[in-house]
Write a protein that holds these residues in place. Structure first.
Motif, mmCIF file in Angstrom:
data_model
loop_
_atom_site.group_PDB
_atom_site.id
_atom_site.type_symbol
_atom_site.label_atom_id
_atom_site.label_comp_id
_atom_site.label_asym_id
_atom_site.label_seq_id
_atom_site.Cartn_x
_atom_site.Cartn_y
_atom_site.Cartn_z
ATOM 1 N N ILE A 329 0.837 -1.196 0.000
ATOM 2 C CA ILE A 329 0.000 0.000 0.000
ATOM 3 C C ILE A 329 0.875 1.250 0.000
ATOM 4 O O ILE A 329 0.539 2.266 -0.630
ATOM 5 C CB ILE A 329 -0.967 -0.022 1.194
ATOM 6 N N GLY A 330 2.024 1.185 0.673
ATOM 7 C CA GLY A 330 2.982 2.285 0.600
ATOM 8 C C GLY A 330 3.473 2.503 -0.821
ATOM 9 O O GLY A 330 3.633 3.638 -1.281
ATOM 10 N N LYS A 331 3.690 1.412 -1.533
ATOM 11 C CA LYS A 331 4.117 1.497 -2.936
ATOM 12 C C LYS A 331 3.045 2.172 -3.785
ATOM 13 O O LYS A 331 3.338 3.049 -4.611
ATOM 14 C CB LYS A 331 4.400 0.090 -3.471
ATOM 15 N N LEU A 332 1.781 1.761 -3.581
ATOM 16 C CA LEU A 332 0.686 2.363 -4.326
ATOM 17 C C LEU A 332 0.584 3.862 -4.028
ATOM 18 O O LEU A 332 0.388 4.676 -4.940
ATOM 19 C CB LEU A 332 -0.627 1.667 -3.954
ATOM 20 N N THR A 333 0.724 4.221 -2.758
ATOM 21 C CA THR A 333 0.661 5.628 -2.365
ATOM 22 C C THR A 333 1.778 6.430 -3.028
ATOM 23 O O THR A 333 1.585 7.581 -3.440
ATOM 24 C CB THR A 333 0.754 5.761 -0.835
ATOM 25 N N THR A 334 2.953 5.821 -3.140
ATOM 26 C CA THR A 334 4.079 6.475 -3.809
ATOM 27 C C THR A 334 3.715 6.875 -5.235
ATOM 28 O O THR A 334 3.908 8.021 -5.653
ATOM 29 C CB THR A 334 5.303 5.536 -3.833
ATOM 30 N N PHE A 335 3.154 5.938 -5.983
ATOM 31 C CA PHE A 335 2.824 6.230 -7.380
ATOM 32 C C PHE A 335 1.647 7.195 -7.490
ATOM 33 O O PHE A 335 1.578 7.990 -8.424
ATOM 34 C CB PHE A 335 2.533 4.925 -8.125
ATOM 35 N N TRP A 336 0.721 7.116 -6.544
ATOM 36 C CA TRP A 336 -0.415 8.044 -6.484
ATOM 37 C C TRP A 336 0.108 9.483 -6.457
ATOM 38 O O TRP A 336 -0.253 10.321 -7.282
ATOM 39 C CB TRP A 336 -1.237 7.713 -5.242
ATOM 40 N N PHE A 337 0.989 9.766 -5.505
ATOM 41 C CA PHE A 337 1.431 11.147 -5.321
ATOM 42 C C PHE A 337 2.598 11.523 -6.234
ATOM 43 O O PHE A 337 2.824 12.703 -6.484
ATOM 44 C CB PHE A 337 1.762 11.393 -3.846
ATOM 45 N N LEU A 338 3.318 10.529 -6.727
ATOM 46 C CA LEU A 338 4.317 10.826 -7.737
ATOM 47 C C LEU A 338 3.632 11.395 -8.979
ATOM 48 O O LEU A 338 4.139 12.328 -9.610
ATOM 49 C CB LEU A 338 5.096 9.553 -8.099
ATOM 50 N N GLY A 339 2.459 10.851 -9.306
ATOM 51 C CA GLY A 339 1.692 11.378 -10.429
ATOM 52 C C GLY A 339 1.291 12.825 -10.204
ATOM 53 O O GLY A 339 1.368 13.654 -11.108
ATOM 54 N N GLN A 340 0.851 13.144 -8.981
ATOM 55 C CA GLN A 340 0.473 14.522 -8.672
ATOM 56 C C GLN A 340 1.670 15.470 -8.783
ATOM 57 O O GLN A 340 1.554 16.583 -9.302
ATOM 58 C CB GLN A 340 -0.132 14.592 -7.270
#
Length: 392
Positions: A329-340
């Motif tokens: 889930i930390g990995k998913l969050t990383t890509f979520w906010f990397l996109g932002q």
């Protein structure tokens, strides 16, 4: 209010801080650009004030995921909420653009801790259909919080660009609730050396990449819409905030309905529908010369994004091994906010060649291609398609 309702309500409040962390000050961007006009590259740096937290979230989310799998959730959450309030409200007191960027970086660290924790706690506390319903409710509540906070941010911006930063003090109300009502779950992977070699399905990487693309495109709205509305003659910051809030409102409605949507469509089809709605919204923005057409665009874009976020979260929760759930889930969050974070950086050179309207038109074409790609992928699957198993 019984114990379970208090737990759920507290989780929802913590979740609302995530979307608030980035978009609350969006209506203030034009005023901030004027206030710091003497600073070199002010237009670009002010947009980084909005998106820099996303970079720090991307960096610290996987670190947090590792730590909470090993040491537990709540103490890290409490620290993050205190840091959130201090760093977020710091913008009200700062007059130096670079100091402001530092405070936003600290805010990103705080959210990089809190967001993977709250998503992991949802996976810890709930299972099956109850989890599916709560994930949709969580994203909806985040969106509703976004409506409230960005609407309030627009109103406060009419008094001055600094005032929206005071909204971040809301975290000080959430902190004691988290201490009282969130129990520490059993951390399955604590001190288990075997978990270092446990691997998650490769699908998670594809879901993470798709999440990043989603946010690169969707984040055109809070970053560019304030400037687009100014260009077509909308001067009131409260109206700018209201437009972005409407996108968030329809995202909330879509997320809240996710469990019912999921009863009729596979995960891949939901991605296809979501991207198609966003494409339609972006086309409306590109041809808009009135506030009402922009509002329609916000509705369509919000509906599309609102169904895709819980779709992704549920899929990852389902396939991630419990022992390394926090890490994934930390990995998913990383890509979520990397996109932002990457959104304005990727779009900036495009805007030097194209107008904002043409940029939205170009983005709409890419969104349409994504929609078609997911539809083709769905049709290519033989046999019964069940999400979120091997392929969705």
């Amino acid at each position: 209010m019984n114990k379970q309702l208090k737990l759920k309500f507290t989780l929802l409040l913590v979740s609302s801080l995530t979307i608030m962390s980035v978009i609350t000050i969006s209506p203030a961007l034009p005023q901030m650009t004027l206030a710091f006009s003497a600073v070199k590259n002010a237009a670009f740096l002010v947009k980084l004030v909005l998106t820099l937290p996303a970079l720090m979230i991307a960096i610290f989310s996987p670190i947090t995921g590792y730590l909470i799998d090993r040491y537990g959730r709540l103490r890290i959450l409490w620290f993050s909420l205190a840091l959130y309030a201090i760093s977020g409200a710091g913008g009200f007191f700062l007059n130096n653009l670079y100091h402001l960027l530092l405070s936003r970086a600290a805010l990103g660290i705080a959210v990089g801790m809190s967001m993977p924790i709250v998503i992991t706690l949802i996976a810890d506390y709930f299972e099956g259909l109850e989890r599916q319903k709560f994930v949709g409710l969580q994203i909806a509540f985040m969106s509703l919080g976004g409506i409230l906070f960005i609407g309030l941010g627009g109103i406060l911006t009419d008094f001055g660009w600094k005032y929206p930063f005071l909204i971040y003090l809301f975290a000080l109300l959430v902190l004691p609730l988290s201490m009282m009502y969130l129990p520490e779950p059993a951390v399955v992977g604590k001190n288990n050396q075997f978990n270092q070699h446990l691997k998650a399905p490769r699908q998670i990487w594809l879901l993470c990449l798709n999440t990043m693309i989603m946010w690169v495109l969707f984040f055109l709205i809070p970053v560019q819409i304030p400037f687009h509305l100014k260009a077509i003659g909308i001067e009131k910051n409260s109206l700018i905030g209201a437009a972005i809030a409407i996108s968030t409102a329809f995202s909330a409605a879509s997320s809240f309905s996710y469990s019912k949507i999921k009863e009729h469509f596979s995960s891949l089809t939901i991605f296809s529908l979501g991207y198609l709605l966003m494409a339609a919204g972006f086309i409306c923005i590109s041809v808009s010369n009135s506030y009402l057409l922009v509002i329609l665009a916000m509705m369509l874009s919000g509906l599309g994004m609102g169904m895709m976020i819980p779709n992704t979260n549920m899929w990852v929760m389902k396939i991630a091994p419990p022992e390394i759930r926090g890490k994934e889930i930390g990995k998913l969050t990383t890509f979520w906010f990397l996109g932002q974070f990457l959104s304005p950086i990727i779009i900036y050179p495009v805007l030097t060649m194209l107008s904002i309207s043409s940029t939205f038109m170009l983005a709409s074409g890419f969104l349409f291609l994504l929609s078609i790609s997911f539809l083709i992928f769905q049709f290519s699957i033989t046999g019964k398609s069940v999400s979120p198993k091997p392929v969705g």
